[in-house]
Scaffold this motif. Sequence first.
Motif, PDB file in Angstrom:
ATOM      1  N   LEU A 131       0.732  -1.429   0.031  1.00 15.62           N
ATOM      2  CA  LEU A 131      -0.068   0.143   0.016  1.00 15.62           C
ATOM      3  C   LEU A 131       0.824   1.167  -0.061  1.00 15.62           C
ATOM      4  CD1 LEU A 131      -2.766   1.406   0.318  1.00 15.62           C
ATOM      5  CD2 LEU A 131      -2.674   0.975   2.569  1.00 15.62           C
ATOM      6  N   ILE A 132       1.881   1.235   0.960  1.00 18.02           N
ATOM      7  CA  ILE A 132       2.999   2.431   0.775  1.00 18.02           C
ATOM      8  C   ILE A 132       3.569   2.565  -0.382  1.00 18.02           C
ATOM      9  CG2 ILE A 132       5.069   3.160   1.672  1.00 18.02           C
ATOM     10  CD1 ILE A 132       4.082   1.880   4.427  1.00 18.02           C
ATOM     11  N   GLY A 133       3.789   1.409  -1.168  1.00 21.34           N
ATOM     12  CA  GLY A 133       4.441   1.393  -2.508  1.00 21.34           C
ATOM     13  C   GLY A 133       3.643   1.961  -3.560  1.00 21.34           C
ATOM     14  N   PHE A 134       2.454   1.841  -3.569  1.00 20.01           N
ATOM     15  CA  PHE A 134       1.416   2.340  -4.547  1.00 20.01           C
ATOM     16  C   PHE A 134       1.588   3.949  -4.431  1.00 20.01           C
ATOM     17  CE2 PHE A 134      -3.166   4.225  -4.907  1.00 20.01           C
ATOM     18  CZ  PHE A 134      -2.929   4.026  -6.272  1.00 20.01           C
ATOM     19  N   TYR A 135       1.490   4.637  -3.352  1.00 20.49           N
ATOM     20  CA  TYR A 135       1.530   6.044  -3.193  1.00 20.49           C
ATOM     21  C   TYR A 135       3.227   6.521  -3.554  1.00 20.49           C
ATOM     22  CZ  TYR A 135      -3.257   6.406  -1.449  1.00 20.49           C
ATOM     23  OH  TYR A 135      -4.532   6.201  -1.325  1.00 20.49           O
ATOM     24  N   LYS A 136       4.020   5.862  -3.062  1.00 22.70           N
ATOM     25  CA  LYS A 136       5.429   5.965  -3.368  1.00 22.70           C
ATOM     26  C   LYS A 136       5.577   6.106  -4.879  1.00 22.70           C
ATOM     27  CE  LYS A 136      10.280   4.927  -2.162  1.00 22.70           C
ATOM     28  NZ  LYS A 136      11.014   3.933  -1.294  1.00 22.70           N
TER      29      LYS A 136
END
Length: 451
Positions: A242-247
Amino acid sequence: MKRRTLLSAAAASATAAGLAACGSGTPGQQAEDPAAKGRTQVEFWGNVFTTPENAWYEKIVKDFNAAQEDVYINYQVVPGDAWDQKLKAAQAAGTAPDLYIQAGRLDTAARTGLLMPLDDLFEPDVLAGVTDAAKEVSQYQGQFYAFPLLVEPQMTLYWNKDLFEQAGLDPETPPTSWDEMYDACEALAPVMDNGEFPLNTAVDSGTFGWTTVAAQLHVAGHLPISEDWSTADAEDAKYEELIGFYKTLQGEGWIPRQPLGEGNSAQAFGEKKVAMQSQGSWAMSELAADYPDVVPATGVAPWVQSDGDLTHSISTIGNMKWVVDAKAREPEATATFIEWALGGDPEVLKPFFVDTQFTKAPARDEVTEVVNSDPAAEDAPWSDVVFKDIVPQCIPEAQYPWDINLAMGDALQAGMLGKASPAEALGTAQKEIQKVIDREGLAEIRAEMDA
């Protein structure tokens, strides 16, 4: 108020001036309007909402004060950025309003004795008409501590069909998955000017804290705390995704690094600074009121999910409700106003839902029937998307303390901006959530709630 602490102090001042006839200009003061003389006065605090919502609040207060001679509502607008401080100070000083508007969960406030239970203030049939979804956010341990006004999805996808067409995308087919969102952003980037972006999402940890709760559940199958609230559960590798999506969105320059205006506003989309936006369903009413030229080109859909599955956990259901302070000076008079405005004739509530462009779900079925029968409903095709495609697949807002949401919001922001690796950011969240669990005795509270 975590979901929509709503516009600026300047805007609040302007609205307060417009409401001068409804009461005094300072919270805590009794009304100076001669019409209040000899009546039981009820102090009612609200915030600054969208243009049609503000107009509705002004109207119902004036109409109620004019409709009878026993109770006078002294309505005050408190700026969103000062709300928490003013309310806490007033409660500590014993000068809290009788009635105020609240968003989000009420479990903590009810449990700690800040709110008055309402069941004994109304006849049973008044509360019986509340929908199941609205009861979920208005009751604590089976008892009403709020009278609900509405429920609404907190995350929907808005896209500009004209910009999609310019980018060679199908203007009628929005992205549904993370991969499709990447593809759409890549196509849109060349048609956006300097200072414009393919997409606008949360970028601050506070907004991340409440907008991603459903995404956390969707991607990992659980929230960042065990079901019995005894241990933190934030270090799941799925949360790293999930963090990777926004990153990825940030790293490619597809979303702004700093907020483009108020976190709960559709201003950037209305000004065409972004081609897509993640926002609550209330954004459509803001666009219709303040940016009507954008409405014909605006599409509304469920917010994108990791796997494109739009059948579960696609958004949390936000809400607005009215609560009575535990130390209210005039609870019976307050209940009279609540019943008149929220629990009585549906025609009183109808303008609220019609003028906000059919983007909010009424808290009573009787009101829904009246609102849906309005001829203007046919000119709001997005309402079918909101209430048929989004609302049924939503989840309630989390019942645990806000600090847990904020810990996850901090992790998302830190990971997105590269201040820490996703694993490190979640490790920090794990520790912070466990602190909240231990400090608040959440396992005991959960056991009490389940009893």
